[in-house]
Design a protein around this motif. Sequence first.
Motif, PDB file in Angstrom:
ATOM      1  N   ARG A  19      -6.996   9.042   3.483  1.00 51.35           N
ATOM      2  CA  ARG A  19      -6.966   7.735   2.838  1.00 51.35           C
ATOM      3  C   ARG A  19      -7.322   6.659   3.846  1.00 51.35           C
ATOM      4  NH1 ARG A  19      -7.067  10.334  -1.187  1.00 51.35           N
ATOM      5  NH2 ARG A  19      -5.423  10.627  -2.683  1.00 51.35           N
ATOM      6  N   ARG A  22      -4.523   0.553   3.770  1.00 46.40           N
ATOM      7  CA  ARG A  22      -4.487  -0.336   2.607  1.00 46.40           C
ATOM      8  C   ARG A  22      -5.424  -1.545   2.749  1.00 46.40           C
ATOM      9  NH1 ARG A  22       0.984  -2.185  -0.123  1.00 46.40           N
ATOM     10  NH2 ARG A  22       1.045   0.050  -0.449  1.00 46.40           N
ATOM     11  N   MET A  26      -8.240  -2.197  -0.039  1.00 50.44           N
ATOM     12  CA  MET A  26      -8.217  -3.408  -0.867  1.00 50.44           C
ATOM     13  C   MET A  26      -9.474  -4.243  -0.666  1.00 50.44           C
ATOM     14  SD  MET A  26      -4.151  -4.262  -0.850  1.00 50.44           S
ATOM     15  CE  MET A  26      -4.433  -5.956  -1.149  1.00 50.44           C
ATOM     16  N   TYR A  52      -5.609   6.896  -6.714  1.00 47.23           N
ATOM     17  CA  TYR A  52      -5.537   5.979  -5.577  1.00 47.23           C
ATOM     18  C   TYR A  52      -6.373   4.718  -5.822  1.00 47.23           C
ATOM     19  CZ  TYR A  52      -6.209   4.492  -0.680  1.00 47.23           C
ATOM     20  OH  TYR A  52      -6.278   3.792   0.500  1.00 47.23           O
ATOM     21  N   ARG A  55      -4.451   2.431  -8.021  1.00 47.62           N
ATOM     22  CA  ARG A  55      -3.320   1.836  -7.311  1.00 47.62           C
ATOM     23  C   ARG A  55      -3.782   0.736  -6.364  1.00 47.62           C
ATOM     24  NH1 ARG A  55       0.429   3.341  -2.899  1.00 47.62           N
ATOM     25  NH2 ARG A  55      -0.786   5.202  -2.467  1.00 47.62           N
ATOM     26  N   MET A  56      -4.872   0.960  -5.649  1.00 44.22           N
ATOM     27  CA  MET A  56      -5.383  -0.069  -4.743  1.00 44.22           C
ATOM     28  C   MET A  56      -5.912  -1.270  -5.529  1.00 44.22           C
ATOM     29  SD  MET A  56      -4.667   0.791  -1.699  1.00 44.22           S
ATOM     30  CE  MET A  56      -3.166   1.499  -2.372  1.00 44.22           C
ATOM     31  N   HIS A  59      -2.911  -3.352  -6.378  1.00 47.38           N
ATOM     32  CA  HIS A  59      -2.440  -4.095  -5.201  1.00 47.38           C
ATOM     33  C   HIS A  59      -3.326  -5.319  -4.963  1.00 47.38           C
ATOM     34  CE1 HIS A  59       0.958  -1.946  -3.516  1.00 47.38           C
ATOM     35  NE2 HIS A  59       0.351  -0.803  -3.788  1.00 47.38           N
ATOM     36  N   ARG A  89       6.327   2.721  -5.971  1.00 45.75           N
ATOM     37  CA  ARG A  89       4.909   2.359  -6.056  1.00 45.75           C
ATOM     38  C   ARG A  89       4.617   1.379  -7.188  1.00 45.75           C
ATOM     39  NH1 ARG A  89       1.581   8.013  -5.254  1.00 45.75           N
ATOM     40  NH2 ARG A  89       2.197   8.436  -3.103  1.00 45.75           N
TER      41      ARG A  89
END
Length: 165
Positions: A19, A22, A26, A52, A55-56, A59, A89
């Motif tokens: 990964r 973050r 983003m 993922y 989720r990003m 965010h 999360r």
Amino acid sequence: MLRYQFPFMEKQGGSGFGRDPRPVAMATVVAAVARGRQLSGDARVFAGGHSYGGRMTTHAAAEGGLGELAGLVLLSFPLHGARKPATERAAHLSSVKQPMLFVSGERDAMAEAPAFEACVSELEVAEIVRIPGADHGWKAPKRVWPDGPIAAVADAVVAWVGERA
């Protein structure tokens, strides 16, 4: 539709489990949404991703980095690690102002009921569609989905986006 990959996916030829940090992930989402706006003309813009990527995207939206969007489409949102139910999360999701569609397989080991449904039900502008028999990667028993559940996933997304476009 604009598709993009995170830098770690590019390095691994489109697969793998590494990964990006973050901030890198983003920034990738923000850049993709900006490019989508450039290409969209007058069309309303939606953002999202699978696992993922979704989720990003949430965010980035929660931190205000995506601006005005018609909505977020989140496929197989990873609420927790596989078979490790938790809700940490989801803490940022209440800060997302855009409408959200969560499409998840009923057998998704990273979005187990009832925790997943409880988290989504607490959100002001969110809806969930569960795909019967499907797992996190959309695998499902042939007896349930002889041709796979992807058409059902697409139908759910098209219907939801159509209500907002």
